[in-house]
Write an enzyme that holds these catalytic residues in place. Structure first.
Site, PDB file in Angstrom:
ATOM      1  N   LYS A   1       2.106  -3.270   7.308  1.00 54.54           N
ATOM      2  CA  LYS A   1       2.324  -3.483   5.852  1.00 54.54           C
ATOM      3  C   LYS A   1       3.863  -2.908   5.602  1.00 54.54           C
ATOM      4  CE  LYS A   1       0.119  -4.625   2.944  1.00 54.54           C
ATOM      5  NZ  LYS A   1      -0.436  -5.945   2.631  1.00 54.54           N
TER       6      LYS A   1
ATOM      7  N   TYR B   1      -2.277  -0.456  10.835  1.00 50.57           N
ATOM      8  CA  TYR B   1      -2.041  -1.202   9.717  1.00 50.57           C
ATOM      9  C   TYR B   1      -0.731  -0.806   8.901  1.00 50.57           C
ATOM     10  CZ  TYR B   1      -3.386  -1.589   4.504  1.00 50.57           C
ATOM     11  OH  TYR B   1      -3.193  -2.003   3.320  1.00 50.57           O
TER      12      TYR B   1
ATOM     13  N   THR C   1       0.850  -1.055   0.035  1.00 50.64           N
ATOM     14  CA  THR C   1       0.073  -0.118   0.050  1.00 50.64           C
ATOM     15  C   THR C   1       0.699   1.317   0.070  1.00 50.64           C
ATOM     16  OG1 THR C   1      -1.643   1.298   1.301  1.00 50.64           O
ATOM     17  CG2 THR C   1      -0.130  -0.280   2.521  1.00 50.64           C
ATOM     18  N   ASP C   2       0.296   2.398  -0.521  1.00 54.71           N
ATOM     19  CA  ASP C   2       1.051   3.560  -0.436  1.00 54.71           C
ATOM     20  C   ASP C   2       1.107   4.109   0.912  1.00 54.71           C
ATOM     21  OD1 ASP C   2      -1.635   4.455   0.104  1.00 54.71           O
ATOM     22  OD2 ASP C   2      -1.612   6.017  -1.650  1.00 54.71           O
ATOM     23  N   GLU C   3       0.315   3.711   1.909  1.00 50.72           N
ATOM     24  CA  GLU C   3       0.092   4.220   3.272  1.00 50.72           C
ATOM     25  C   GLU C   3       1.527   3.808   4.026  1.00 50.72           C
ATOM     26  OE1 GLU C   3      -3.292   3.455   5.593  1.00 50.72           O
ATOM     27  OE2 GLU C   3      -4.588   3.512   3.974  1.00 50.72           O
TER      28      GLU C   3
HETATM   29  P1  NAD Z   1      -9.805  -7.404   1.959  1.00 53.90           P
HETATM   30  O1  NAD Z   1      -9.588  -7.029   3.572  1.00 53.90           O
HETATM   31  O2  NAD Z   1     -11.039  -6.932   1.092  1.00 53.90           O
HETATM   32  O3  NAD Z   1      -9.303  -8.881   1.644  1.00 53.90           O
HETATM   33  C1  NAD Z   1      -8.456  -9.686   2.507  1.00 53.90           C
HETATM   34  C2  NAD Z   1      -8.537 -11.169   2.265  1.00 53.90           C
HETATM   35  O4  NAD Z   1      -7.479 -11.596   2.746  1.00 53.90           O
HETATM   36  C3  NAD Z   1      -9.699 -11.599   2.597  1.00 53.90           C
HETATM   37  O5  NAD Z   1     -10.112 -12.741   1.608  1.00 53.90           O
HETATM   38  C4  NAD Z   1      -9.462 -12.547   3.729  1.00 53.90           C
HETATM   39  O6  NAD Z   1     -10.231 -13.792   3.855  1.00 53.90           O
HETATM   40  C5  NAD Z   1      -7.897 -12.786   3.377  1.00 53.90           C
HETATM   41  N1  NAD Z   1      -7.198 -13.047   4.656  1.00 53.90           N
HETATM   42  C6  NAD Z   1      -7.004 -12.166   5.749  1.00 53.90           C
HETATM   43  N2  NAD Z   1      -6.341 -12.714   6.825  1.00 53.90           N
HETATM   44  C7  NAD Z   1      -5.648 -13.861   6.235  1.00 53.90           C
HETATM   45  C8  NAD Z   1      -5.092 -14.954   6.805  1.00 53.90           C
HETATM   46  N3  NAD Z   1      -4.397 -14.804   7.804  1.00 53.90           N
HETATM   47  N4  NAD Z   1      -4.613 -16.050   6.081  1.00 53.90           N
HETATM   48  C9  NAD Z   1      -5.464 -16.115   4.726  1.00 53.90           C
HETATM   49  N5  NAD Z   1      -6.215 -15.348   4.404  1.00 53.90           N
HETATM   50  C10 NAD Z   1      -6.431 -14.085   5.012  1.00 53.90           C
HETATM   51  O7  NAD Z   1      -8.591  -6.638   1.489  1.00 53.90           O
HETATM   52  P2  NAD Z   1      -8.286  -5.855   0.128  1.00 53.90           P
HETATM   53  O8  NAD Z   1      -8.532  -4.551   0.368  1.00 53.90           O
HETATM   54  O9  NAD Z   1      -8.776  -6.727  -1.036  1.00 53.90           O
HETATM   55  O10 NAD Z   1      -6.504  -5.762  -0.042  1.00 53.90           O
HETATM   56  C11 NAD Z   1      -5.872  -6.732  -0.499  1.00 53.90           C
HETATM   57  C12 NAD Z   1      -4.266  -6.478  -0.254  1.00 53.90           C
HETATM   58  O11 NAD Z   1      -4.058  -5.122  -1.150  1.00 53.90           O
HETATM   59  C13 NAD Z   1      -3.820  -6.148   1.056  1.00 53.90           C
HETATM   60  O12 NAD Z   1      -2.673  -6.719   1.057  1.00 53.90           O
HETATM   61  C14 NAD Z   1      -3.912  -4.614   1.044  1.00 53.90           C
HETATM   62  O13 NAD Z   1      -2.821  -4.393   2.011  1.00 53.90           O
HETATM   63  C15 NAD Z   1      -3.557  -4.223  -0.226  1.00 53.90           C
HETATM   64  N6  NAD Z   1      -3.893  -2.949  -0.632  1.00 53.90           N
HETATM   65  C16 NAD Z   1      -5.217  -2.597  -0.456  1.00 53.90           C
HETATM   66  C17 NAD Z   1      -5.716  -1.252  -1.253  1.00 53.90           C
HETATM   67  C18 NAD Z   1      -7.051  -1.004  -1.092  1.00 53.90           C
HETATM   68  O14 NAD Z   1      -7.433   0.285  -1.295  1.00 53.90           O
HETATM   69  N7  NAD Z   1      -7.949  -1.817  -0.553  1.00 53.90           N
HETATM   70  C19 NAD Z   1      -4.739  -0.527  -1.660  1.00 53.90           C
HETATM   71  C20 NAD Z   1      -3.481  -0.923  -1.581  1.00 53.90           C
HETATM   72  C21 NAD Z   1      -3.049  -2.347  -1.278  1.00 53.90           C
HETATM   73  O1  DAU Z   2      -4.226   3.937   0.509  1.00 60.65           O
HETATM   74  C1  DAU Z   2      -4.486   2.513   0.199  1.00 60.65           C
HETATM   75  C2  DAU Z   2      -5.153   2.047   1.359  1.00 60.65           C
HETATM   76  O2  DAU Z   2      -6.444   2.666   1.218  1.00 60.65           O
HETATM   77  C3  DAU Z   2      -5.340   0.695   1.520  1.00 60.65           C
HETATM   78  O3  DAU Z   2      -4.018   0.083   1.841  1.00 60.65           O
HETATM   79  C4  DAU Z   2      -6.307   0.227   2.756  1.00 60.65           C
HETATM   80  O4  DAU Z   2      -6.437  -1.288   2.782  1.00 60.65           O
HETATM   81  C5  DAU Z   2      -7.606   0.885   2.551  1.00 60.65           C
HETATM   82  O5  DAU Z   2      -8.472   0.389   3.496  1.00 60.65           O
HETATM   83  C6  DAU Z   2      -7.503   2.383   2.020  1.00 60.65           C
HETATM   84  O6  DAU Z   2      -7.393   2.887   3.292  1.00 60.65           O
HETATM   85  P1  DAU Z   2      -8.061   4.456   3.897  1.00 60.65           P
HETATM   86  O7  DAU Z   2      -7.790   4.552   5.481  1.00 60.65           O
HETATM   87  O8  DAU Z   2      -7.419   5.427   2.989  1.00 60.65           O
HETATM   88  O9  DAU Z   2      -9.265   3.659   3.371  1.00 60.65           O
HETATM   89  P2  DAU Z   2     -11.013   4.193   4.190  1.00 60.65           P
HETATM   90  O10 DAU Z   2     -11.639   3.672   3.212  1.00 60.65           O
HETATM   91  O11 DAU Z   2     -10.896   3.319   5.354  1.00 60.65           O
HETATM   92  O12 DAU Z   2     -11.003   5.734   4.328  1.00 60.65           O
HETATM   93  C7  DAU Z   2     -10.827   6.699   3.126  1.00 60.65           C
HETATM   94  C8  DAU Z   2     -10.877   8.002   3.958  1.00 60.65           C
HETATM   95  O13 DAU Z   2     -12.203   7.914   4.216  1.00 60.65           O
HETATM   96  C9  DAU Z   2      -9.925   8.239   4.976  1.00 60.65           C
HETATM   97  O14 DAU Z   2      -9.425   9.547   4.994  1.00 60.65           O
HETATM   98  C10 DAU Z   2     -10.918   7.999   6.187  1.00 60.65           C
HETATM   99  C11 DAU Z   2     -12.184   8.545   5.671  1.00 60.65           C
HETATM  100  N1  DAU Z   2     -13.390   7.989   6.157  1.00 60.65           N
HETATM  101  C12 DAU Z   2     -13.492   6.358   6.135  1.00 60.65           C
HETATM  102  C13 DAU Z   2     -14.466   5.767   6.743  1.00 60.65           C
HETATM  103  C14 DAU Z   2     -14.814   4.459   6.910  1.00 60.65           C
HETATM  104  C15 DAU Z   2     -14.606   8.740   6.741  1.00 60.65           C
HETATM  105  O15 DAU Z   2     -14.496  10.169   6.872  1.00 60.65           O
HETATM  106  N2  DAU Z   2     -15.521   8.190   7.209  1.00 60.65           N
HETATM  107  C16 DAU Z   2     -15.659   6.701   7.403  1.00 60.65           C
HETATM  108  O16 DAU Z   2     -16.624   6.170   7.752  1.00 60.65           O
END
Ligand code: NAD
Ligand code: DAU
Length: 353
Positions: free
Chosen positions: A164, A160, A135-137
């Site tokens: 990562k 988180y 992630t970019d975080e």
């Molecule tokens: P998600 O939470 O939707 O899915 C995570 C999946 O991993 C689920 O299917 C869960 O069952 C599985 N899982 C969790 N713990 C596990 C374990 N111990 N063993 C096996 N499986 C397990 O997540 P996502 O949003 O699809 O993110 C996927 C990946 O991409 C993550 O590594 C996250 O850090 C990264 N990522 C997410 C975003 C985003 O915006 N969502 C952006 C950048 C990177």
């Molecule tokens: O940047 C990549 C990341 O983006 C991934 O690595 C993470 O897995 C993914 O969850 C996401 O993280 P964020 O914290 O940016 O996403 P989230 O959707 O939780 O929140 C987006 C923005 O919205 C953040 O500034 C917090 C705000 N927010 C979020 C929720 C859930 C609110 O204002 N209200 C809310 O209820």
């Protein structure tokens, strides 16, 4: 990396991004044997993959990546030559409630996978690859200007992102110390179908539809760089096949939005689609207590990926958001299923009901 036949493990394939990656690989590469390894936590859902589950090149195995014996058995069974590792605890707010769960899966789980790959592939690293999806975080928080590049120093600020960042460091340590063939990408915020409704966009869509308050943290001024999930899956495909070993690539949408502007845009789209009087949904906006340590702004410079490997986002945000809203409105059963049970407990705890 390229060869016509691959034996791939994709971890976390039942989650949001993982299911899009699995779908793309299963449909695009019929000669690959793709095994989705997922523990099916609250975030994992096999409904996400109904359309590909009968494909001859797809198998599902339920296993926890922190269970070394189970993962070793899968390696003995399938002789994987590559891993795309997406399994993780992924929600920042949950990491604030329970940081150790993130250390366990994101740090320990990743190390366990790395260690097993090292053992299994020792002496024969050719045509092997461990692809770590991150992630970019990990880069921390930007002010009002500037971009994260691959050279930006890590500065994680939530449990988180710290977990990562730690996993990224272990991936690079295995590359430098043991010569494990690795590649890593750091992506910005994804949106699209099958996104769990604890995250901003699907949570707001679900709440607007049900006339529930729209909880905006702080002043809603925080900025995220949004990318359509299928564009992320295409980037992963590109990096998996063409990325240079030991390199990291940033992936982003060149698409920065303040949270409050996204929420207002969603309100306008939903008013139109639900045939509400314009302005109705926006009245649900409720400013709530800010997220502790809330990163102000993320913005990715994805120039390296574009210049080296030719990837760029395909979809404009407004178009992607319309498609996303349509998917949620057409898939009521999916949203009902994932918001029953555990989700309500989490929601009440997070939003202090
Ligand atoms: P998600 O939470 O939707 O899915 C995570 C999946 O991993 C689920 O299917 C869960 O069952 C599985 N899982 C969790 N713990 C596990 C374990 N111990 N063993 C096996 N499986 C397990 O997540 P996502 O949003 O699809 O993110 C996927 C990946 O991409 C993550 O590594 C996250 O850090 C990264 N990522 C997410 C975003 C985003 O915006 N969502 C952006 C950048 C990177
Ligand atoms: O940047 C990549 C990341 O983006 C991934 O690595 C993470 O897995 C993914 O969850 C996401 O993280 P964020 O914290 O940016 O996403 P989230 O959707 O939780 O929140 C987006 C923005 O919205 C953040 O500034 C917090 C705000 N927010 C979020 C929720 C859930 C609110 O204002 N209200 C809310 O209820």
């Amino acid at each position: 990396m390229s060869t016509d036949k691959r034996r791939m493990m994709i971890t976390g394939g039942a989650g949001f991004i993982g299911s899009h990656v699995v779908r793309l690989f299963v449909n695009k590469y019929p000669g690959y044997n793709i095994v989705n390894v997922d523990a099916l936590t609250y975030a994992g859902n096999l409904e996400n993959l109904r359309d590909v589950e009968a494909s001859p090149n797809y198998t599902f195995e339920r296993a926890d990546i922190t269970d070394a014996a189970a993962i070793s058995r899968l390696f003995e069974k399938y002789h994987f030559d590559s891993v795309i590792h997406l399994a993780a605890e992924s929600h920042v707010d949950r990491s604030i409630l329970d940081p150790l769960a993130f250390v366990k899966t994101n740090v320990m789980g990743t190390c366990i996978l790395l260690n097993i790959c090292r053992q299994q592939w020792s002496g024969d690293p050719a045509h092997k690859l461990f692809y770590h999806v991150s992630t970019d975080e990990v880069y921390g928080s930007l002010g009002s200007t500037g971009y994260f590049t691959e050279e930006t120093a890590y500065d994680p600020r939530s449990p988180y992102s710290a977990s990562k960042a730690s996993s990224d460091h272990f991936v690079m340590a295995y590359y430098h110390t043991y010569g494990l063939p690795v590649v890593l990408s750091n992506c910005s915020n994804n949106y699209g179908s099958h996104h769990f409704p604890e995250k901003l966009i699907p949570l707001m869509i679900n709440n607007i539809k049900n006339n529930r308050p729209l909880p905006v943290y702080g002043k809603g001024e925080n900025v995220r760089d949004w990318l359509y999930v299928d564009d992320h899956a295409r980037a992963i495909d590109t990096i998996f096949h063409k990325g240079r070993m030991g390199e990291k690539y940033n992936i982003g949408g060149f698409n920065e939005w303040k949270n409050i502007d996204i929420v207002n845009l969603l309100c306008r789209i939903m008013d139109r689609k639900l045939e509400r009087i314009p302005g109705t949904s926006a009245r649900l906006i409720t400013y709530v207590k800010d997220r502790p340590g809330h990163d102000l702004r993320y913005a990715i410079d994805a120039g390296k990926l574009n210049k080296e490997l030719g990837w760029k986002p395909s979809l404009q945000f407004e178009e992607g958001l319309e498609k996303t809203v349509d998917w949620y409105l057409e898939n009521e059963a999916w949203i009902k299923q994932v918001t029953s049970g555990e989700y309500q407990h989490y929601y009440d705890k997070q939003y202090q009901k």
